[in-house]
Scaffold this motif. Structure first.
Motif, mmCIF file in Angstrom:
data_model
loop_
_atom_site.group_PDB
_atom_site.id
_atom_site.type_symbol
_atom_site.label_atom_id
_atom_site.label_comp_id
_atom_site.label_asym_id
_atom_site.label_seq_id
_atom_site.Cartn_x
_atom_site.Cartn_y
_atom_site.Cartn_z
ATOM 1 N N GLY A 46 0.818 -1.215 0.000
ATOM 2 C CA GLY A 46 0.000 0.000 0.000
ATOM 3 C C GLY A 46 0.847 1.257 0.000
ATOM 4 N N ALA A 47 1.903 1.254 0.833
ATOM 5 C CA ALA A 47 2.788 2.421 0.913
ATOM 6 C C ALA A 47 3.475 2.657 -0.430
ATOM 7 C CB ALA A 47 3.835 2.207 2.010
ATOM 8 N N LEU A 85 -5.581 2.392 -5.031
ATOM 9 C CA LEU A 85 -5.644 3.084 -3.728
ATOM 10 C C LEU A 85 -7.094 3.194 -3.252
ATOM 11 C CD1 LEU A 85 -2.991 5.935 -4.147
ATOM 12 C CD2 LEU A 85 -2.705 3.685 -3.095
ATOM 13 N N ALA A 86 -8.013 3.398 -4.206
ATOM 14 C CA ALA A 86 -9.436 3.479 -3.839
ATOM 15 C C ALA A 86 -9.917 2.130 -3.291
ATOM 16 C CB ALA A 86 -10.262 3.889 -5.051
ATOM 17 N N VAL A 87 -9.481 1.039 -3.929
ATOM 18 C CA VAL A 87 -9.871 -0.306 -3.474
ATOM 19 C C VAL A 87 -9.353 -0.565 -2.062
ATOM 20 C CG1 VAL A 87 -9.402 -2.779 -3.887
ATOM 21 C CG2 VAL A 87 -10.183 -1.336 -5.756
ATOM 22 N N ARG A 88 -8.167 -0.055 -1.755
ATOM 23 C CA ARG A 88 -7.611 -0.228 -0.409
ATOM 24 C C ARG A 88 -8.462 0.473 0.649
ATOM 25 N NH1 ARG A 88 -2.739 -2.400 0.214
ATOM 26 N NH2 ARG A 88 -2.647 -1.538 2.306
ATOM 27 N N ARG A 89 -9.212 1.497 0.224
ATOM 28 C CA ARG A 89 -10.011 2.250 1.185
ATOM 29 C C ARG A 89 -11.455 1.751 1.298
ATOM 30 N NH1 ARG A 89 -5.821 4.828 0.006
ATOM 31 N NH2 ARG A 89 -4.922 6.522 1.220
ATOM 32 N N SER A 93 3.424 4.370 9.348
ATOM 33 C CA SER A 93 2.208 5.113 9.697
ATOM 34 C C SER A 93 0.961 4.295 9.342
ATOM 35 C CB SER A 93 2.190 6.508 9.050
ATOM 36 O OG SER A 93 1.984 6.428 7.682
ATOM 37 N N LEU A 94 1.041 3.463 8.282
ATOM 38 C CA LEU A 94 -0.087 2.571 7.970
ATOM 39 C C LEU A 94 -0.259 1.512 9.063
ATOM 40 C CD1 LEU A 94 0.322 2.005 4.101
ATOM 41 C CD2 LEU A 94 -1.435 3.342 5.244
ATOM 42 N N ALA A 95 0.866 1.050 9.634
ATOM 43 C CA ALA A 95 0.798 0.085 10.735
ATOM 44 C C ALA A 95 0.095 0.714 11.939
ATOM 45 C CB ALA A 95 2.204 -0.376 11.114
ATOM 46 N N LEU A 96 0.406 1.992 12.199
ATOM 47 C CA LEU A 96 -0.244 2.694 13.315
ATOM 48 C C LEU A 96 -1.733 2.906 13.030
ATOM 49 C CD1 LEU A 96 2.515 5.325 14.184
ATOM 50 C CD2 LEU A 96 1.777 3.410 15.601
ATOM 51 N N GLU A 97 -2.074 3.221 11.779
ATOM 52 C CA GLU A 97 -3.498 3.382 11.415
ATOM 53 C C GLU A 97 -4.253 2.073 11.672
ATOM 54 O OE1 GLU A 97 -4.005 4.793 7.394
ATOM 55 O OE2 GLU A 97 -2.964 6.677 7.821
#
Lengths: 248, 44
Positions: free
Chosen positions: A90-91, A139-143, A223-227
């Motif tokens: 993702g990143a 990126l949209a699919v990831r959300r 930061s994705l891990a923290l999210e």
């Protein structure tokens, strides 16, 4: 000393700070090389200076999308299906989109100087724009909603399909008649017609942008891990609240 | 002169876009890490 106070906050560590300083220094030197020291091109004139940011940008985008696909493949094929691979995918995908956008805009500015127009529906330009839109879709699919594992699985499948566009973009100048020039350096041969300092500046740009990519992808993955951790915590709190409601 | 504005514009745009994204990534990490435990931040 309290361990919570002693530990650094944010997504940085000593190593990423060293990498960050190296990246900033190399970027500053690249600007000097590209804008001051390197000579004008015989055919392109001074517009060749745009190449020192345009080429490394698409280079990073290729690396980023390659990494997205590789991490997605590892996620899908590994037995434990660790979400760290999904977060790296993702990143890298997010960074790739940024650098394709930069490449499209700088290429468009270069096109205005060299071709007299910002945009033509040429094979290379059109396929690159299509690549940009595809990864925006990624990126949209990831959300989309769902659990982290659902997100990881569906985006991994999409990443493995989207990577097939990269050869199409890269070889578009050979497959179709294109206004965009063919590869100058990556020709497959050893006969490179380029001034020494120009070639050095271009390679230095590739190295600088690769360092930048590494720095960005490490921080963004963290930061994705923290999210994800915060979302898990919110979900746990909601489940606990429901349980208490059921008991009372 | 027109060439110079396009060339400088390309470089400025590149660095502004990258700088803005880098600032977003760092700020997001700092915001989220305020409430994070050490277990949630294995890199520390």
């Amino acid at each position: 000393m309290n361990s919570a106070v002693a530990s650094p906050r944010g997504t940085g560590t000593r190593n990423t700070r060293i990498l960050g300083i190296l990246t900033i220094a190399s970027m500053a030197f690249l600007a000097l090389l590209g804008l001051v020291f390197s000579a004008e091109d015989r055919d392109q004139g001074s517009s060749v200076r745009i190449m020192y940011v345009h080429v490394p940008s698409i280079w990073v985008a290729y690396i980023a999308f390659g990494m997205t696909a590789a991490c997605s493949a590892i996620y899908l094929s590994s037995r434990n299906r660790s979400l760290i691979w999904d977060r790296f995918a993702g990143a890298a995908g997010e960074i790739g989109v940024l650098f394709v956008a930069v490449s499209l805009v700088t290429g468009s500015l270069w096109g205005r100087l060299s071709w007299g127009t910002y945009w033509v529906w040429d094979a290379r330009l059109t396929s690159t724009a299509f690549l940009f839109i595809t990864y925006l879709g990624y990126l949209a699919v990831r959300r989309l909603g769902g659990t982290h594992r659902q997100r990881a699985r569906r985006s991994a499948v999409l990443a493995l399909l989207a990577i097939l566009e990269i050869p199409l973009v890269h070889f578009s100048v050979r497959l179709w008649r294109s206004l965009h020039q063919e590869a100058t350096v990556a020709t497959g041969g050893t006969d490179v017609h380029m001034d020494g300092l120009m070639l050095f500046s271009l390679f230095f740009g590739l190295i600088s942008f690769t360092l930048l990519f590494l720095w960005l992808v490490i921080h963004r993955q963290r930061s994705l891990a923290l999210e994800d951790a915060m979302e898990n915590r919110g979900l746990d709190a909601a489940i606990e609240a429901r349980r208490e409601e059921a008991v009372s | 002169m027109e060439d110079a504005s396009f060339i400088i514009g390309s470089w400025v745009l590149t660095f502004v876009a990258i700088g803005a994204y880098a600032a977003f990534v760092i700020r997001r990490g700092r915001e989220l890490s305020r409430n994070a435990t050490s277990e949630e931040m294995p890199w520390t």
